[in-house]
Design a protein around this motif. Structure first.
Motif, PDB file in Angstrom:
ATOM      1  N   ARG A 191     -19.449 -13.512  -0.147  1.00 45.93           N
ATOM      2  CA  ARG A 191     -18.778 -13.973   1.076  1.00 45.93           C
ATOM      3  C   ARG A 191     -18.230 -12.793   1.872  1.00 45.93           C
ATOM      4  N   GLY A 192     -17.774 -11.749   1.145  1.00 42.71           N
ATOM      5  CA  GLY A 192     -17.301 -10.547   1.825  1.00 42.71           C
ATOM      6  C   GLY A 192     -18.420  -9.823   2.564  1.00 42.71           C
ATOM      7  N   VAL A 193     -19.615  -9.815   1.987  1.00 44.07           N
ATOM      8  CA  VAL A 193     -20.771  -9.186   2.637  1.00 44.07           C
ATOM      9  C   VAL A 193     -21.059  -9.870   3.968  1.00 44.07           C
ATOM     10  N   TYR A 194     -21.077 -11.201   3.949  1.00 42.55           N
ATOM     11  CA  TYR A 194     -21.319 -11.953   5.186  1.00 42.55           C
ATOM     12  C   TYR A 194     -20.216 -11.701   6.212  1.00 42.55           C
ATOM     13  N   ALA A 195     -18.984 -11.673   5.738  1.00 45.31           N
ATOM     14  CA  ALA A 195     -17.848 -11.489   6.652  1.00 45.31           C
ATOM     15  C   ALA A 195     -17.894 -10.117   7.319  1.00 45.31           C
ATOM     16  N   ARG A 204     -29.042 -21.520  12.173  1.00 46.55           N
ATOM     17  CA  ARG A 204     -29.116 -20.578  11.052  1.00 46.55           C
ATOM     18  C   ARG A 204     -30.401 -20.757  10.258  1.00 46.55           C
ATOM     19  N   TYR A 205     -30.914 -21.994  10.240  1.00 48.35           N
ATOM     20  CA  TYR A 205     -32.075 -22.294   9.403  1.00 48.35           C
ATOM     21  C   TYR A 205     -33.392 -22.231  10.162  1.00 48.35           C
ATOM     22  N   ALA A 218     -25.781 -12.952   8.880  1.00 48.82           N
ATOM     23  CA  ALA A 218     -26.537 -14.197   8.724  1.00 48.82           C
ATOM     24  C   ALA A 218     -27.867 -13.900   8.062  1.00 48.82           C
ATOM     25  N   GLY A 219     -28.206 -14.699   7.065  1.00 46.06           N
ATOM     26  CA  GLY A 219     -29.469 -14.514   6.365  1.00 46.06           C
ATOM     27  C   GLY A 219     -29.423 -15.164   4.997  1.00 46.06           C
TER      28      GLY A 219
END
Length: 342
Positions: free
Chosen positions: A209-213, A21-22, A284-285
């Motif tokens: 967290r909802g945006v990522y999900a 991810r990084y 992811a971001g």
């Protein structure tokens, strides 16, 4: 196969996925440092603190629309209307304050409310009518560019309105530039505030967290009981607000409205977000990755300005090459992760 091997493989896969991810954001930061060091090695006075400060002055509007775009792309969407909404917002500020005689603070509030309302509308169209984000936001790209030209097809000056002087007033002024000092105007600190708020919202709130999900899997988010509709509409409202705010900052910076300004700004924002490590497919971001991506764009333009004999189009050529490289890097990392999980 032993029980130990079976339990170790998921653990190693999870560790690998966490580290990968990084990698994109690490590559972006390394690239930014390399560009800066290269500039110091080749150009006198490139190490002046004002060179870094100027990145946050010249690119404040782009940074803000890129942050709004980060929310949208993380959710698995795209917003092609931000450049036109930004230009329309600047022109609306000029028309309201110069021609209509409305007080500038009220004009700014109206423009920001309009940008947010547009985002809510287009988000609702995308979610409830199942319209592809590319098509829905393309409507805004054409609509607001046309409306901007309808208001005026020439530059409109706002210099006679005192309110528009505030943006470039020095909020920080440390010494003289020739002695290693630097200055930053108020509009840069507006951009810093948006960065901080975006970071907190995306990484430390339920909405974030909802945006990522949703970006990872909208169907899974629905099964988990997350407010998918509210979140999807919300990210477009944020993008619309950021585009309008960027238009306001552009008004502060230039004290004028150009109907043809910010053509292609939406593509610059998308490129900065992707180079900053956000997956185009969503899920992811990082906010700080987007900041680094915008700074890479700014650093390229700064290097070209110091060189003096190169066209500004070279920045776009290099940015295109970098965008392709980072997209390929994302795909390589995604495939590597898939192989490890299997």
């Amino acid at each position: 196969m032993s029980t130990q091997t079976l339990t170790e493989r998921p653990a190693r896969s999870t560790l690998f996925d966490g580290l990968t991810r990084y990698i994109p954001i690490g590559a972006t930061v390394a690239l930014l440092i390399a560009l800066y060091v290269g500039g110091i090695a080749n150009y006198p006075k490139f190490d002046s603190p004002q060179v870094i400060a100027k990145l946050f002055i010249d690119n404040a509007p782009l940074l803000i629309i890129a942050l709004g775009m980060t929310f949208v792309i993380l959710s698995g969407g795209i917003d092609l209307s931000v450049g036109s909404v930004m230009a329309f917002s600047t022109m609306a500020c000029a028309w309201l304050t110069v021609d209509a005689g409305i007080g500038a603070p009220l004009a700014v509030a109206l423009v920001l409310a309009f940008g947010t309302g547009w985002g809510l509308l287009i988000g609702a169209v995308i979610h409830y009518f199942n319209v592809q984000p590319f098509i829905a936001t393309l409507v805004g790209l054409f609509l607001f560019r046309g409306l901007t030209l309808q208001i005026s097809d020439t530059d409109v000056s706002m210099r006679e309105v005192d309110f528009w002087q505030w943006g470039m007033v020095h909020a920080v002024d440390v010494g003289k530039i020739r002695d290693g000092g630097f200055w930053l105007p108020n509009l840069s600190f507006v951009a810093f505030a948006v960065v901080i708020v975006s970071f907190v919202v995306l990484h430390y709130t339920r909405f974030g967290r909802g945006v990522y999900a949703i970006g990872g899997s909208e169907q899974s988010a629905l099964l988990m009981g997350l407010p998918v509709a509210r979140t999807k509409i919300g990210v477009y409202a944020i993008s619309g607000f950021c585009a309008a705010l960027a238009g306001v900052l552009a008004a502060f910076a230039t004290k004028s409205a150009n109907p043809l300004a910010n053509v292609g700004a939406e593509l610059d924002a998308i490129a900065a977000v992707v180079i900053g490590g956000t997956l185009l497919t969503g899920g992811a971001g990082f906010v700080l990755g987007t900041v680094a991506g915008v700074m890479v764009w700014g650093m390229l333009n700064t290097l070209i300005a110091f060189q003096g004999n190169l066209s500004s189009w070279w920045a776009r050529i290099v940015m295109g090459i970098l965008l392709l490289a980072f997209i390929l890097l994302q795909r390589v990392l995604a495939r590597s992760g898939e192989k490890r999980r299997t």
